[in-house]
Design an enzyme around this catalytic site. Structure first.
Site, PDB file in Angstrom:
ATOM      1  N   ILE A  31       0.829  -1.213   0.000  1.00  0.00           N
ATOM      2  CA  ILE A  31       0.000   0.000   0.000  1.00  0.00           C
ATOM      3  C   ILE A  31       0.864   1.265   0.000  1.00  0.00           C
ATOM      4  CG2 ILE A  31      -0.227   0.315   2.515  1.00  0.00           C
ATOM      5  CD1 ILE A  31      -3.274   0.621   2.032  1.00  0.00           C
ATOM      6  N   ASN A  85      11.741  -8.253   7.201  1.00  0.00           N
ATOM      7  CA  ASN A  85      12.147  -7.635   8.461  1.00  0.00           C
ATOM      8  C   ASN A  85      11.662  -8.498   9.617  1.00  0.00           C
ATOM      9  OD1 ASN A  85      13.217  -5.334   7.089  1.00  0.00           O
ATOM     10  ND2 ASN A  85      11.127  -4.555   6.846  1.00  0.00           N
ATOM     11  N   GLN A  92      10.118  -4.376  11.277  1.00  0.00           N
ATOM     12  CA  GLN A  92       8.870  -5.129  11.072  1.00  0.00           C
ATOM     13  C   GLN A  92       7.712  -4.385  11.725  1.00  0.00           C
ATOM     14  OE1 GLN A  92       8.814  -9.196  12.548  1.00  0.00           O
ATOM     15  NE2 GLN A  92       6.958  -9.681  11.393  1.00  0.00           N
ATOM     16  N   SER A  93       6.658  -4.148  10.950  1.00  0.00           N
ATOM     17  CA  SER A  93       5.477  -3.461  11.487  1.00  0.00           C
ATOM     18  C   SER A  93       4.238  -4.337  11.448  1.00  0.00           C
ATOM     19  CB  SER A  93       5.222  -2.156  10.724  1.00  0.00           C
ATOM     20  OG  SER A  93       4.968  -2.413   9.363  1.00  0.00           O
ATOM     21  N   HIS A  98       6.187 -11.967   5.907  1.00  0.00           N
ATOM     22  CA  HIS A  98       6.014 -11.465   4.543  1.00  0.00           C
ATOM     23  C   HIS A  98       7.377 -11.181   3.947  1.00  0.00           C
ATOM     24  CE1 HIS A  98       5.729  -8.083   7.373  1.00  0.00           C
ATOM     25  NE2 HIS A  98       6.312  -7.335   6.467  1.00  0.00           N
TER      26      HIS A  98
HETATM   27  P1  AMP Z   1       7.102  -4.465   7.483  1.00  0.00           P
HETATM   28  O1  AMP Z   1       7.176  -3.038   7.959  1.00  0.00           O
HETATM   29  O2  AMP Z   1       8.371  -5.034   6.998  1.00  0.00           O
HETATM   30  O3  AMP Z   1       6.420  -5.312   8.544  1.00  0.00           O
HETATM   31  O4  AMP Z   1       6.170  -4.454   6.207  1.00  0.00           O
HETATM   32  C1  AMP Z   1       4.792  -4.252   6.287  1.00  0.00           C
HETATM   33  C2  AMP Z   1       4.370  -3.684   4.966  1.00  0.00           C
HETATM   34  O5  AMP Z   1       2.961  -3.811   4.865  1.00  0.00           O
HETATM   35  C3  AMP Z   1       4.690  -2.195   4.783  1.00  0.00           C
HETATM   36  O6  AMP Z   1       5.534  -2.037   3.637  1.00  0.00           O
HETATM   37  C4  AMP Z   1       3.318  -1.556   4.589  1.00  0.00           C
HETATM   38  O7  AMP Z   1       3.332  -0.503   3.643  1.00  0.00           O
HETATM   39  C5  AMP Z   1       2.485  -2.722   4.117  1.00  0.00           C
HETATM   40  N1  AMP Z   1       1.068  -2.635   4.376  1.00  0.00           N
HETATM   41  C6  AMP Z   1       0.461  -2.246   5.524  1.00  0.00           C
HETATM   42  N2  AMP Z   1      -0.869  -2.295   5.382  1.00  0.00           N
HETATM   43  C7  AMP Z   1      -1.117  -2.734   4.130  1.00  0.00           C
HETATM   44  C8  AMP Z   1      -2.302  -2.986   3.378  1.00  0.00           C
HETATM   45  N3  AMP Z   1      -3.537  -2.817   3.901  1.00  0.00           N
HETATM   46  N4  AMP Z   1      -2.174  -3.411   2.099  1.00  0.00           N
HETATM   47  C9  AMP Z   1      -0.951  -3.575   1.559  1.00  0.00           C
HETATM   48  N5  AMP Z   1       0.201  -3.372   2.212  1.00  0.00           N
HETATM   49  C10 AMP Z   1       0.126  -2.939   3.480  1.00  0.00           C
END
Ligand code: AMP
Ligand code: ZN
Length: 112
Positions: A31, A85, A92-93, A98
């Site tokens: 996103i 991450n 990691q968020s 993933h």
């Molecule tokens: P990380 O920060 O490595 O855990 O990656 C999480 C990723 O998920 C980030 O790059 C966000 O931009 C992505 N993300 C969060 N919410 C969504 C969503 N609803 N659809 C697609 N990607 C998302």
């Protein structure tokens, strides 16, 4: 998992820009893209991160890499980066495993 964003995306409860799906994994565009091409590939089953990979799910993780290779080929990505991450300090968020696939711009090393 009840309160997991990516479990909800896999289940179709939250919309996503789907790129690919099979029995084991789901791929969708990020996103908030960090490169001209930026998609995520996740297992359908909830695994918190690479730190949660073990004998019970290693086949799924291996399969995800075959899907990454296939999608990269289909999208014509000659050069790309795969990132996962693990933990907050590493960025990691979302705590559902993933793999980021990023392509289409020059990349630096080491990553920030
Ligand atoms: P990380 O920060 O490595 O855990 O990656 C999480 C990723 O998920 C980030 O790059 C966000 O931009 C992505 N993300 C969060 N919410 C969504 C969503 N609803 N659809 C697609 N990607 C998302
Ligand atoms: Zn999940």
């Amino acid at each position: 998992m009840n309160d997991c964003l990516f479990c909800k995306i896999v289940a179709g409860e939250i919309p996503s820009n789907k790129l690919y799906e099979d029995d084991l994994c789901y791929a969708f565009y990020d996103i908030d893209p960090q490169a001209p091409t930026h998609f995520l590939v996740v297992p359908k089953a909830h695994i918190p991160s690479v730190a949660g990979v073990d004998e019970s799910n290693q086949a799924t993780v291996g399969h995800i890499f075959t899907v990454i290779a296939k999608l990269a080929k289909e999208l014509g990505l000659d050069s790309f980066r795969v990132v996962s991450n693990i933990g907050e300090q590493a960025g990691q968020s979302v705590f559902h495993l993933h793999f980021h696939v990023l392509s289409g711009r020059d990349m630096t090393w080491p990553p920030g």
